[in-house]
Design an enzyme around this catalytic site. Structure first.
Site, PDB file in Angstrom:
ATOM      1  N   ILE A  60       7.304  -9.781  -3.703  1.00 25.12           N
ATOM      2  CA  ILE A  60       6.008  -9.524  -4.330  1.00 25.12           C
ATOM      3  C   ILE A  60       5.716  -8.035  -4.193  1.00 25.12           C
ATOM      4  O   ILE A  60       6.288  -7.347  -3.341  1.00 25.12           O
ATOM      5  CB  ILE A  60       4.874 -10.386  -3.719  1.00 25.12           C
ATOM      6  CG1 ILE A  60       4.788 -10.233  -2.204  1.00 25.12           C
ATOM      7  CG2 ILE A  60       5.041 -11.839  -4.084  1.00 25.12           C
ATOM      8  CD1 ILE A  60       3.664 -11.040  -1.562  1.00 25.12           C
ATOM      9  N   ASP A  61       4.838  -7.531  -5.048  1.00 25.64           N
ATOM     10  CA  ASP A  61       4.564  -6.098  -5.095  1.00 25.64           C
ATOM     11  C   ASP A  61       3.961  -5.579  -3.794  1.00 25.64           C
ATOM     12  O   ASP A  61       3.320  -6.330  -3.046  1.00 25.64           O
ATOM     13  CB  ASP A  61       3.600  -5.778  -6.247  1.00 25.64           C
ATOM     14  CG  ASP A  61       4.160  -6.177  -7.594  1.00 25.64           C
ATOM     15  OD1 ASP A  61       5.395  -6.165  -7.744  1.00 25.64           O
ATOM     16  OD2 ASP A  61       3.357  -6.505  -8.490  1.00 25.64           O
ATOM     17  N   LYS A  62       4.123  -4.293  -3.572  1.00 29.68           N
ATOM     18  CA  LYS A  62       3.618  -3.631  -2.361  1.00 29.68           C
ATOM     19  C   LYS A  62       2.148  -3.970  -2.088  1.00 29.68           C
ATOM     20  O   LYS A  62       1.783  -4.344  -0.978  1.00 29.68           O
ATOM     21  CB  LYS A  62       3.781  -2.115  -2.503  1.00 29.68           C
ATOM     22  CG  LYS A  62       3.137  -1.313  -1.386  1.00 29.68           C
ATOM     23  CD  LYS A  62       3.180   0.176  -1.687  1.00 29.68           C
ATOM     24  CE  LYS A  62       2.394   0.954  -0.631  1.00 29.68           C
ATOM     25  NZ  LYS A  62       2.329   2.398  -0.944  1.00 29.68           N
TER      26      LYS A  62
END
Length: 233
Positions: A45-47
């Site tokens: 998942i994104d930062k």
């Protein structure tokens, strides 16, 4: 793993240390490699997205879990706070995604040729409506890069405080300074996209038991929702 916002999943340009993968390699020996050559990672998942990830600690688990994700039998639900009042109680975004030709850092629905790019399907339902925003539960049928973020922008409802997809500007509401200050305060409370990987379900690779995990909304998300609830009242 319940990943906090701000933690990068794997090393990349500008982020070589302090990632989730660096921590996994430190704590676990002989992690299996995924198809991209990254140890342990079944998905990512994104930062600045918070929430749940599953990590494979051996080859058998990696193969089995990767297959579940490929066959779309894993269950992944997110909470997303988006701009605007989403009219329908539930809906589906079925639109291919590809790198945006003008900005390589984002994904977008190809305009010239809709069959170009990778198949992406997001199901959503309304959880709560505020004056100028809607809280959605989004369920992934596919797992493309930035899928929910780009799909929400595509249907005219960018995720609140998502700077990369234009959600960090006041897109709905009044012109009064008091309102502008209120939204600015909300951006300060939640200086990242309002997106949280809430739940994750899959079949255990060894026991074949169905597992289902849920994580609470992080404090910044809770505080932001509380302010909007009070404002709506």
């Amino acid at each position: 793993v319940n990943k906090p916002a701000g933690l990068v999943v794997h090393p990349g340009h500008g982020n070589y240390n302090g990632t989730l993968l660096n921590g996994l390699i430190y704590h676990f020996k002989n992690l299996p490699f995924n198809s991209d050559g990254r140890p342990g990672l079944v998905h990512r998942i994104d930062k600045d997205t918070s929430g749940l990830l599953v990590i494979a600690k051996d080859e058998r688990s990696m193969t089995d879990l990767a297959k579940q994700f490929y066959l779309k039998t894993s269950k992944r639900k997110y909470l997303a706070l988006v701009w605007g009042i989403v009219a329908d109680e539930k809906g589906t975004v079925n639109a291919n995604l590809a790198r945006d030709p003008k900005n390589r850092l984002i994904m977008s629905v190809p305009k010239e040729n809709e069959s170009f790019g990778k198949k992406a399907i997001t199901h959503y339902r309304v959880i709560e409506r505020f004056n100028y925003l809607t809280l959605l539960e989004c369920e992934l049928e596919t797992g493309r890069t930035h899928q929910i973020r780009s799909h929400m922008k595509h249907i005219g409802h960018p995720i609140f405080s998502d700077s990369r997809y234009g959600g960090d500007k006041i897109l709905k509401g009044t012109i009064f300074n008091k309102y502008k200050q209120f939204v600015s305060n909300c951006f300060d409370i939640m200086p990242r996209q309002a997106l949280h990987a809430k739940s994750l379900g899959f079949i255990h690779p060894v026991t074949n038991k169905e597992l289902y995990f849920e994580s609470e909304l992080p404090q910044d998300f809770q505080n932001c929702l509380k302010k909007w609830r009070n404002y709506s009242k």
